[in-house]
Scaffold this active site. Structure first.
Site, short mmCIF file in Angstrom:
data_model
loop_
_atom_site.label_atom_id
_atom_site.label_comp_id
_atom_site.label_asym_id
_atom_site.label_seq_id
_atom_site.Cartn_x
_atom_site.Cartn_y
_atom_site.Cartn_z
N ASP A 66 0.82 -1.21 0.00
CA ASP A 66 0.00 0.00 0.00
C ASP A 66 0.86 1.27 0.00
O ASP A 66 2.04 1.24 0.36
CB ASP A 66 -0.88 0.03 1.26
N HIS A 210 3.71 -2.26 3.10
CA HIS A 210 3.69 -0.88 2.59
C HIS A 210 4.93 -0.59 1.75
O HIS A 210 6.04 -0.96 2.13
CB HIS A 210 3.59 0.11 3.76
#
Ligand SMILES: [Zn+2]
Length: 253
Positions: A66, A210
Protein backbone atom coordinates in the site's frame (compact mmCIF):
# COMPACT_ATOMS: atom_id res chain seq x y z
CA UNK A 1 -7.80 -20.31 30.59
CA UNK A 2 -5.61 -20.13 27.49
CA UNK A 3 -8.59 -18.66 25.61
CA UNK A 4 -8.80 -15.90 28.18
CA UNK A 5 -5.09 -15.17 27.78
CA UNK A 6 -5.50 -15.11 23.99
CA UNK A 7 -8.46 -12.77 24.26
CA UNK A 8 -6.48 -10.46 26.55
CA UNK A 9 -3.50 -10.56 24.19
CA UNK A 10 -5.67 -9.53 21.24
CA UNK A 11 -7.34 -6.81 23.25
CA UNK A 12 -3.94 -5.43 24.25
CA UNK A 13 -2.70 -5.65 20.64
CA UNK A 14 -5.78 -3.79 19.46
CA UNK A 15 -5.46 -1.08 22.11
CA UNK A 16 -1.77 -0.55 21.40
CA UNK A 17 -2.33 0.04 17.66
CA UNK A 18 -2.21 3.79 17.07
CA UNK A 19 -3.48 3.91 13.49
CA UNK A 20 -5.57 0.82 12.82
CA UNK A 21 -8.91 -0.33 14.18
CA UNK A 22 -9.26 -3.42 16.39
CA UNK A 23 -10.37 -5.33 13.31
CA UNK A 24 -6.76 -5.73 12.16
CA UNK A 25 -5.83 -7.69 15.29
CA UNK A 26 -8.94 -9.85 15.01
CA UNK A 27 -8.19 -10.70 11.40
CA UNK A 28 -4.83 -12.35 12.06
CA UNK A 29 -6.51 -14.54 14.63
CA UNK A 30 -9.34 -15.49 12.31
CA UNK A 31 -6.97 -16.17 9.45
CA UNK A 32 -4.93 -18.52 11.61
CA UNK A 33 -8.02 -20.41 12.71
CA UNK A 34 -9.67 -20.52 9.30
CA UNK A 35 -13.19 -19.44 10.20
CA UNK A 36 -14.35 -18.86 6.64
CA UNK A 37 -17.56 -16.94 7.27
CA UNK A 38 -15.90 -14.46 9.59
CA UNK A 39 -13.00 -14.23 7.15
CA UNK A 40 -15.37 -13.32 4.33
CA UNK A 41 -17.17 -10.61 6.26
CA UNK A 42 -14.02 -8.92 7.49
CA UNK A 43 -11.43 -9.56 4.79
CA UNK A 44 -13.75 -9.21 1.83
CA UNK A 45 -16.78 -7.21 2.95
CA UNK A 46 -19.77 -7.34 0.65
CA UNK A 47 -18.28 -10.25 -1.32
CA UNK A 48 -20.56 -12.40 -3.41
CA UNK A 49 -18.61 -15.54 -2.55
CA UNK A 50 -18.00 -17.35 0.72
CA UNK A 51 -14.26 -17.80 1.11
CA UNK A 52 -13.20 -21.38 1.77
CA UNK A 53 -9.41 -21.30 2.15
CA UNK A 54 -9.47 -24.76 3.74
CA UNK A 55 -10.59 -26.13 0.34
CA UNK A 56 -7.89 -24.46 -1.74
CA UNK A 57 -6.12 -27.05 -3.89
CA UNK A 58 -2.93 -25.04 -3.98
CA UNK A 59 -1.02 -23.14 -1.31
CA UNK A 60 -1.41 -19.57 -2.56
CA UNK A 61 -1.25 -16.19 -0.87
CA UNK A 62 -1.46 -12.55 -1.95
CA UNK A 63 1.14 -9.91 -1.13
CA UNK A 64 -0.17 -6.35 -1.13
CA UNK A 65 1.90 -3.15 -0.98
CA UNK A 66 0.00 0.00 0.00
CA UNK A 67 0.71 3.74 -0.13
CA UNK A 68 2.99 3.91 -3.20
CA UNK A 69 4.13 4.38 -5.84
CA UNK A 70 7.25 5.06 -3.79
CA UNK A 71 10.30 6.20 -5.75
CA UNK A 72 12.74 5.13 -3.02
CA UNK A 73 11.50 1.58 -2.43
CA UNK A 74 9.27 0.33 -5.24
CA UNK A 75 12.07 -0.18 -7.82
CA UNK A 76 13.77 -2.48 -5.30
CA UNK A 77 10.51 -4.22 -4.40
CA UNK A 78 9.95 -4.85 -8.12
CA UNK A 79 13.46 -6.27 -8.52
CA UNK A 80 13.08 -8.58 -5.49
CA UNK A 81 9.67 -9.83 -6.64
CA UNK A 82 11.06 -10.54 -10.13
CA UNK A 83 14.03 -12.44 -8.69
CA UNK A 84 11.61 -14.68 -6.81
CA UNK A 85 9.04 -15.06 -9.63
CA UNK A 86 6.38 -13.51 -7.40
CA UNK A 87 3.55 -11.15 -8.31
CA UNK A 88 1.71 -8.79 -5.97
CA UNK A 89 -0.97 -6.13 -5.80
CA UNK A 90 -0.02 -2.48 -5.25
CA UNK A 91 -2.68 -0.27 -3.67
CA UNK A 92 -1.55 3.12 -4.87
CA UNK A 93 -2.48 6.54 -3.53
CA UNK A 94 -3.68 8.74 -6.40
CA UNK A 95 -1.52 11.77 -5.56
CA UNK A 96 1.60 9.53 -5.44
CA UNK A 97 0.68 7.92 -8.76
CA UNK A 98 0.32 11.42 -10.26
CA UNK A 99 3.90 12.18 -9.14
CA UNK A 100 5.38 8.90 -10.41
CA UNK A 101 3.56 7.92 -13.62
CA UNK A 102 6.55 6.01 -15.02
CA UNK A 103 6.90 3.93 -11.87
CA UNK A 104 3.17 3.19 -11.99
CA UNK A 105 3.52 1.87 -15.54
CA UNK A 106 6.59 -0.18 -14.55
CA UNK A 107 4.63 -1.87 -11.76
CA UNK A 108 1.81 -2.77 -14.15
CA UNK A 109 4.20 -3.85 -16.93
CA UNK A 110 5.91 -6.29 -14.55
CA UNK A 111 2.64 -8.23 -14.21
CA UNK A 112 1.53 -6.87 -10.86
CA UNK A 113 -1.98 -5.70 -10.16
CA UNK A 114 -2.76 -2.10 -9.23
CA UNK A 115 -5.56 -1.20 -6.85
CA UNK A 116 -7.16 2.07 -5.70
CA UNK A 117 -6.21 3.40 -2.22
CA UNK A 118 -8.00 6.80 -2.53
CA UNK A 119 -6.43 10.01 -3.86
CA UNK A 120 -5.07 11.53 -0.64
CA UNK A 121 -5.04 8.60 1.77
CA UNK A 122 -8.05 9.88 3.66
CA UNK A 123 -9.81 8.17 6.56
CA UNK A 124 -13.12 7.63 4.79
CA UNK A 125 -15.31 7.58 7.90
CA UNK A 126 -14.55 11.30 8.24
CA UNK A 127 -15.89 11.95 4.71
CA UNK A 128 -19.45 12.28 3.46
CA UNK A 129 -20.58 10.01 0.58
CA UNK A 130 -19.83 12.67 -2.08
CA UNK A 131 -16.29 13.13 -0.74
CA UNK A 132 -15.77 9.37 -0.58
CA UNK A 133 -16.92 9.02 -4.18
CA UNK A 134 -14.54 11.81 -5.27
CA UNK A 135 -11.61 10.16 -3.44
CA UNK A 136 -12.14 6.91 -5.37
CA UNK A 137 -13.21 8.41 -8.69
CA UNK A 138 -10.22 10.77 -8.95
CA UNK A 139 -7.77 7.89 -8.52
CA UNK A 140 -9.68 5.69 -10.97
CA UNK A 141 -9.58 8.46 -13.58
CA UNK A 142 -5.84 8.91 -13.10
CA UNK A 143 -5.18 5.16 -13.33
CA UNK A 144 -7.36 4.80 -16.42
CA UNK A 145 -5.39 7.57 -18.12
CA UNK A 146 -2.23 5.54 -17.43
CA UNK A 147 -3.82 2.46 -19.03
CA UNK A 148 -4.56 0.72 -15.72
CA UNK A 149 -8.05 -0.62 -15.01
CA UNK A 150 -8.27 -1.08 -11.24
CA UNK A 151 -10.56 -3.78 -9.92
CA UNK A 152 -9.81 -3.59 -6.20
CA UNK A 153 -10.18 -0.96 -3.53
CA UNK A 154 -8.55 -0.90 -0.11
CA UNK A 155 -9.73 1.81 2.29
CA UNK A 156 -6.84 3.58 4.07
CA UNK A 157 -6.50 2.40 7.70
CA UNK A 158 -9.08 -0.31 6.88
CA UNK A 159 -11.61 2.38 7.73
CA UNK A 160 -14.97 2.38 5.95
CA UNK A 161 -18.63 3.03 6.73
CA UNK A 162 -22.02 1.88 5.46
CA UNK A 163 -21.69 4.01 2.28
CA UNK A 164 -18.20 2.95 1.22
CA UNK A 165 -18.87 -0.50 -0.22
CA UNK A 166 -21.64 0.66 -2.57
CA UNK A 167 -19.61 3.73 -3.60
CA UNK A 168 -16.69 1.42 -4.43
CA UNK A 169 -19.01 -0.88 -6.41
CA UNK A 170 -20.42 2.09 -8.32
CA UNK A 171 -16.82 2.88 -9.30
CA UNK A 172 -16.30 -0.72 -10.48
CA UNK A 173 -14.23 -1.69 -7.43
CA UNK A 174 -14.38 -4.54 -4.93
CA UNK A 175 -13.31 -3.69 -1.38
CA UNK A 176 -10.70 -5.90 0.27
CA UNK A 177 -8.77 -5.69 3.53
CA UNK A 178 -6.15 -8.24 4.70
CA UNK A 179 -5.67 -11.28 6.90
CA UNK A 180 -2.05 -10.61 7.97
CA UNK A 181 -0.97 -7.19 9.14
CA UNK A 182 2.85 -7.07 8.89
CA UNK A 183 2.85 -3.88 11.02
CA UNK A 184 5.77 -2.62 8.91
CA UNK A 185 4.36 0.92 9.34
CA UNK A 186 5.51 0.82 12.97
CA UNK A 187 9.11 0.82 11.71
CA UNK A 188 9.87 -2.37 13.60
CA UNK A 189 13.02 -4.33 12.61
CA UNK A 190 12.81 -6.25 9.32
CA UNK A 191 13.28 -9.55 11.16
CA UNK A 192 10.13 -8.84 13.18
CA UNK A 193 8.15 -8.03 10.01
CA UNK A 194 9.41 -11.29 8.48
CA UNK A 195 8.54 -13.40 11.52
CA UNK A 196 5.09 -11.85 11.88
CA UNK A 197 4.23 -12.65 8.25
CA UNK A 198 5.68 -16.17 8.33
CA UNK A 199 4.04 -17.00 11.66
CA UNK A 200 0.56 -16.23 10.32
CA UNK A 201 0.95 -17.36 6.69
CA UNK A 202 -1.75 -19.89 5.75
CA UNK A 203 -3.28 -20.82 2.37
CA UNK A 204 -5.35 -17.90 1.08
CA UNK A 205 -3.65 -15.25 3.24
CA UNK A 206 -3.74 -11.63 2.10
CA UNK A 207 -0.70 -9.82 3.51
CA UNK A 208 -0.66 -6.09 4.26
CA UNK A 209 2.70 -4.40 3.65
CA UNK A 210 3.69 -0.88 2.59
CA UNK A 211 5.81 0.50 -0.25
CA UNK A 212 7.00 3.44 1.84
CA UNK A 213 8.71 1.59 4.68
CA UNK A 214 12.30 0.47 4.47
CA UNK A 215 11.83 -2.59 6.70
CA UNK A 216 9.45 -4.01 4.08
CA UNK A 217 12.18 -3.96 1.43
CA UNK A 218 14.62 -5.55 3.89
CA UNK A 219 12.17 -8.26 5.02
CA UNK A 220 10.89 -9.19 1.55
CA UNK A 221 13.74 -11.45 0.27
CA UNK A 222 13.57 -13.71 3.34
CA UNK A 223 9.76 -13.81 3.26
CA UNK A 224 9.81 -14.88 -0.39
CA UNK A 225 12.56 -17.47 0.18
CA UNK A 226 10.89 -18.98 3.24
CA UNK A 227 7.44 -18.98 1.62
CA UNK A 228 8.80 -20.76 -1.45
CA UNK A 229 10.36 -23.44 0.76
CA UNK A 230 6.93 -23.83 2.40
CA UNK A 231 5.37 -24.33 -1.05
CA UNK A 232 3.56 -20.98 -1.21
CA UNK A 233 2.90 -19.33 -4.58
CA UNK A 234 2.15 -15.60 -4.53
CA UNK A 235 -0.63 -14.42 -6.82
CA UNK A 236 -2.41 -11.18 -7.69
CA UNK A 237 -5.74 -10.52 -5.97
CA UNK A 238 -7.60 -11.28 -9.19
CA UNK A 239 -6.02 -14.74 -9.35
CA UNK A 240 -6.56 -15.10 -5.60
CA UNK A 241 -10.28 -14.49 -6.12
CA UNK A 242 -10.52 -16.98 -8.99
CA UNK A 243 -8.84 -19.68 -6.89
CA UNK A 244 -11.01 -18.83 -3.89
CA UNK A 245 -14.15 -19.17 -6.04
CA UNK A 246 -12.93 -22.53 -7.26
CA UNK A 247 -12.37 -23.61 -3.65
CA UNK A 248 -15.94 -22.55 -2.81
CA UNK A 249 -17.32 -24.59 -5.72
CA UNK A 250 -15.19 -27.58 -4.67
CA UNK A 251 -16.60 -27.29 -1.16
CA UNK A 252 -20.15 -27.35 -2.53
CA UNK A 253 -19.48 -30.50 -4.62
ZN1 LIG B 1 -2.52 3.12 3.33
Amino acid sequence: MSRLILALAFLLAALSSPTLPARAAELSYVARHGKADFLTAHLYPGASIVLAPQHLRENIAALTFDDGPDAANDPEILRILAEHDAVATFFVVGRNAAKHPRLLREIAAAGHEIGNHTYEHVRLITQDPQQQDAALRRTNTLLSAAGVAPRWFRPPFGSYDEHTLSIARANGLETILWTIDSKDYRDIPAAVVEDRVMRDLTPGSVILMHSNHRNTVEALPNILTRAKLAGVRFVTLTEWKALMERATVAQAD
